[in-house]
Design an enzyme around this catalytic site. Structure first.
Site, PDB file in Angstrom:
ATOM      1  N   HIS A  80       0.642  -1.293   0.146  1.00 35.52           N
ATOM      2  CA  HIS A  80      -0.019  -0.154  -0.404  1.00 35.52           C
ATOM      3  C   HIS A  80       0.863   1.550   0.437  1.00 35.52           C
ATOM      4  CE1 HIS A  80      -3.471  -2.086   0.810  1.00 35.52           C
ATOM      5  NE2 HIS A  80      -4.276  -1.618   1.009  1.00 35.52           N
ATOM      6  N   ASP A  90      -5.448  -3.420   7.792  1.00 34.55           N
ATOM      7  CA  ASP A  90      -5.937  -3.422   6.596  1.00 34.55           C
ATOM      8  C   ASP A  90      -6.882  -4.720   6.865  1.00 34.55           C
ATOM      9  OD1 ASP A  90      -8.744  -2.058   5.024  1.00 34.55           O
ATOM     10  OD2 ASP A  90      -7.088  -0.904   4.498  1.00 34.55           O
TER      11      ASP A  90
END
Length: 374
Positions: A244, A265
């Site tokens: 990410h 996440d």
């Protein structure tokens, strides 16, 4: 008070490393330094760190928080096996009926921790009060928020953290109202400007959801929401899966944001083989360590917090700093003084790691977690 258990090793306390013993039952009773410890003793000892605190968890073990049923219990067990001792069950942008169903299923796990599972502290409501132009992997059910609706959902299960796009009509006032009733408000899934981000912070917002991802980017003439975070935030999430966010961007954020903390996440694909899984109402695909929608959009992660710790060390952080970013700062963000740190009176939320930072043992509130099928 009787002592149920004791561990020995290199113990990370708020005052620094102590080579010695840690006595505990449900809470830590004492940390005692060993006399006559040599450098060789310390170098050959296990590390004992605070259990990990994850404020952004969508799933694991093939289950998603929006599924209801026993999903949250399965998720909390799987994350406990990777060192997460407390967590927020995180929802997706969805119709109100779906959110009601998910929160009703989350509530029992908040009220009573299941044996073998991480403590579910409450809910992170990630949407639906986000910008429909910056959904990321969120389904297209975004809409303007209201205090009455948040109060209604909070009555079903306690909302500890809520993600809001402050540039939406009425949302600056909403940020103020949510702050006034004691909720932590994060800025995320936003196309807001630097100025709108700064205004949200001035009106009570306290952090940012998965920094860099699903927000307006930094440019030297248009700093965007990333610029507002780097210039003004004290706290922010970041996903350190090294997919990410580039390691260089992680390190830049750490220099700018004093209490940058890590989240996974994580999705239903965490702890599972490659294949097809659900993220809310959307199908996601796990392949080569990533999770994506059909169109290739990143859709959460397969990260676990023990791997997050190892990733931080791999990009140059020392273990004490890395530990704070997977434990202490997140606990501080929610005002949890008895979690995220090893000291007398704190919950016995512990992880024991070898010198290569592999998990040897996990304890949640003094209960040893079975790691057999992790």
């Amino acid at each position: 008070m009787s002592v149920d258990q004791q561990l020995q090793g290199q113990i990370l306390t708020p005052q620094g490393w102590v080579h010695g013993s840690l006595a505990f039952s449900e809470k830590i009773q004492a940390i005692t330094a060993s006399a006559g410890t040599t450098a060789a003793d310390a170098e050959n000892s296990y590390y004992i760190l605070p259990g990990f605190v994850d404020l952004h968890v969508h799933g694991a073990g093939g289950k998603d928080t929006m599924e209801a049923g026993d999903a949250v219990e399965v998720i909390a067990r799987k994350h406990a096996q990777h060192g997460t001792t407390s967590m927020l069950a995180t929802t997706m942008t969805a119709p109100l009926a779906d959110l009601e169903q998910a929160l009703q299923a989350i509530r029992p796990s908040v009220e009573k921790r299941s044996s073998g599972a991480a403590r579910v502290l409450g809910v992170h409501l990630e949407g639906p009060y986000i910008n429909p132009g910056k959904l990321g992997a969120q389904p297209d059910f975004a809409h303007a928020g209201s205090l009455d609706q948040v109060r209604y959902l909070n009555a079903i299960a306690p909302i500890k953290l809520i993600t809001v796009a402050p540039e939406m009509d009425g949302h600056l006032q909403l940020v103020r109202e949510l702050t006034d009733i004691g909720m932590q408000v994060q800025i995320g899934h936003t196309l807001g400007t630097y100025e709108e981000g700064k205004a949200a912070l001035e009106n009570g917002a306290t952090g940012f959801t998965h920094l860099y991802n699903a927000m307006s980017r930094l440019d030297h003439r248009a700093p965007g929401m990333v610029g507002a975070a780097l210039a003004h935030a004290q706290f922010s999430e970041i996903i350190p899966d090294l997919v990410h966010v580039h390691p260089g961007a992680i390190r830049a954020a750490m220099r700018a944001i004093p209490h940058l903390y890590c989240v996974t996440d994580s999705t239903a694909a965490s702890g599972m083989p490659d294949g097809q899984y659900m993220l809310g109402r959307q199908v996601v695909h796990k392949c080569l360590g990533g999770v994506r929608l059909e169109d290739g959009t990143l859709a959460g992660s397969t990260l676990t917090m023990d791997q997050a710790l190892r990733n931080l060390v791999s990009i140059g952080l020392d273990l004490e700093d890395a530990s704070k970013r997977v434990s202490t700062y997140a606990a501080d963000y929610l005002g949890l003084n008895e979690r995220g740190r090893l000291q007398a009176g704190s919950y016995a939320d512990l992880v024991v790691l070898d010198r290569q930072l592999n998990l040897i043992a996990v304890y949640v509130e003094g209960e040893k977690i079975d790691l057999a099928d992790a």
